[in-house]
Design a protein around this motif. Structure first.
Motif, short mmCIF file in Angstrom:
data_model
loop_
_atom_site.label_atom_id
_atom_site.label_comp_id
_atom_site.label_asym_id
_atom_site.label_seq_id
_atom_site.Cartn_x
_atom_site.Cartn_y
_atom_site.Cartn_z
N PHE A 76 46.40 61.40 75.42
CA PHE A 76 46.10 61.40 73.99
C PHE A 76 44.91 60.48 73.70
N ILE A 77 44.96 59.26 74.21
CA ILE A 77 43.89 58.28 73.92
C ILE A 77 42.53 58.83 74.37
N ARG A 78 42.50 59.45 75.53
CA ARG A 78 41.23 60.00 76.03
C ARG A 78 40.69 61.08 75.10
N LEU A 79 41.56 62.00 74.73
CA LEU A 79 41.11 63.11 73.87
C LEU A 79 40.77 62.61 72.48
N TYR A 80 41.53 61.64 72.00
CA TYR A 80 41.27 61.06 70.68
C TYR A 80 39.86 60.45 70.65
N LYS A 81 39.55 59.68 71.70
CA LYS A 81 38.22 59.03 71.75
C LYS A 81 37.11 60.05 71.83
N SER A 82 37.35 61.17 72.49
CA SER A 82 36.27 62.16 72.68
C SER A 82 36.12 63.11 71.50
N PHE A 83 37.21 63.50 70.88
CA PHE A 83 37.11 64.62 69.93
C PHE A 83 37.56 64.32 68.49
N CYS A 84 38.06 63.12 68.24
CA CYS A 84 38.58 62.88 66.89
C CYS A 84 37.66 61.97 66.08
N PRO A 85 37.51 62.21 64.77
CA PRO A 85 38.12 63.34 64.07
C PRO A 85 37.50 64.66 64.50
N GLY A 86 38.32 65.73 64.50
CA GLY A 86 37.81 67.04 64.91
C GLY A 86 38.91 68.09 65.01
N PRO A 87 38.53 69.30 65.47
CA PRO A 87 39.44 70.46 65.39
C PRO A 87 40.46 70.54 66.53
N ILE A 88 41.19 69.45 66.77
CA ILE A 88 42.20 69.45 67.83
C ILE A 88 43.50 68.85 67.29
N THR A 89 44.62 69.52 67.61
CA THR A 89 45.95 69.06 67.20
C THR A 89 46.74 68.71 68.45
N PHE A 90 47.45 67.58 68.39
CA PHE A 90 48.22 67.10 69.54
C PHE A 90 49.72 67.22 69.25
N VAL A 91 50.48 67.70 70.21
CA VAL A 91 51.94 67.64 70.08
C VAL A 91 52.42 66.45 70.90
N LEU A 92 53.10 65.52 70.20
CA LEU A 92 53.57 64.27 70.82
C LEU A 92 55.05 64.06 70.51
N ASN A 93 55.66 63.09 71.18
CA ASN A 93 57.05 62.75 70.85
C ASN A 93 57.10 61.86 69.62
#
Ligand code: AMP
Ligand code: MG
Length: 310
Positions: A76-93
């Protein structure tokens, strides 16, 4: 785009009272309500006529806010740093002490979360002390809304307020990636899976088949303009609109072009508004000429495919 602070203030006032407001995002417009309020979340389902077992995506301003509700991990942290804010939704616990309404998740212990990029909605989220549950601002199973007029067409006066932010710049929903175990794409969207895979540096599976999908929202018929759609067609029938990826020399009154030059991003941006326009023009069906299945073209084809299960 110029931000009108008075409008944002008005939206906040309504949301604070657990009422719903339509908000602009770069993907599509959202029908937003306080994610910590049962009342607001139930209202979203009611307005959209959405089945209760189709959970909502929750929108946050930043990762710090999200930490109150979800368990974060390295992917999550990696994708957050690369693409957020942006068109990606994460499913987490979900965290056990999270305040997210049980109606958002249909009592599941997972949460789909996103950080929208649209400056108006970012400004609004920053001012709130709760996140926003916001599915697309359209009637359930129908075409998403990409501007404030689309939202008005679907809901009329039933929605208290539409926060205007112009036309959505991407025009297709977010890519949903389940990060609880091995990363898995649950819905194709505005961000290409290959980019996600590159950042994570590991295989990302794609489980976009509505029959096997674990995301209950992936019902068979979705994104439908309300008339039949035929795919990969070369010739139209009587009373049929023809949807084409690029402009042709020969132009007929039933031809609708998604892009001037076959540009897939431009086509994505125009897809939903063109489907709505065709429906309003009283055609009985839509024929679609083959659209290249690469890049965001894959998401366009996914949406048209689901819309064709009429
Ligand atoms: P939309 O109505 O366009 O906002 O779509 C929301 C999508 O997110 C639907 O396909 C939902 O099924 C999916 N979704 C929401 N929450 C979850 C979750 N916890 N796990 C998997 N998918 C989810
Ligand atoms: Mg939707």
């Amino acid at each position: 785009m110029k931000i009108n602070l008075a409008n944002i203030k008005k939206a906040k006032k309504i949301l604070d009272k657990s009422e719903c407001v339509a908000i602009p995002t770069e993907t599509v417009y959202g029908l937003a309500g306080k994610a910590y309020s049962d009342k607001a979340c139930l209202k979203i389902f009611k307005l959209k006529k959405r089945p209760k077992n189709n959970p909502l995506i929750v929108h946050y301003h930043n990762c710090k806010d999200l930490e109150k509700d979800c368990i974060l991990n390295n992917d999550f942290i990696r994708l957050y740093k690369s693409f957020c804010p942006g068109p990606i939704t994460f499913v987490l616990n979900l965290k056990r002490n999270s305040k997210i309404s049980k109606f958002v998740t249909n009592n599941m212990k997972t949460l789909a979360v996103r950080f929208p990029k649209h400056p108006v909605t970012r400004n609004l989220l920053k001012k709130l002390n709760y996140p926003l549950a916001a599915p697309s601002a359209n009637l359930s199973s129908k075409v998403s809304a990409v501007n404030s007029n689309d939202v008005r067409d679907d809901f009329g006066k039933k929605i208290k307020y539409i926060l205007n932010g112009g036309k959505s710049s991407i025009g297709l929903e977010s890519t949903i990636v389940d990060l609880r175990n091995k990363p898995k794409i649950l819905r194709l969207g505005g961000l290409e899976p290959s980019l996600i895979q590159k950042i994570l540096n590991k295989k990302v599976s794609i489980n976009n088949n509505p029959l096997t999908i674990s995301s209950p929202g992936q019902f068979k018929l979705h994104y439908s303009p309300g008339i039949p759609i035929r795919l990969n067609v070369k010739k139209t029938k009587k009373n049929e609109a023809f949807l084409l990826i690029n402009k042709k020399k020969e132009i007929k009154s039933n031809y609708y072009f998604l892009s001037k030059s076959g540009n897939l991003k431009e086509a994505a941006r125009n897809l939903y508004s063109t489907l709505r326009k065709i429906k309003k023009s009283k055609y009985k069906s839509i024929a679609v000429k083959k659209i290249p299945n690469r890049g965001i073209g894959k998401t366009i084809n996914d949406r048209l495919n689901r819309a064709s299960k009429f």
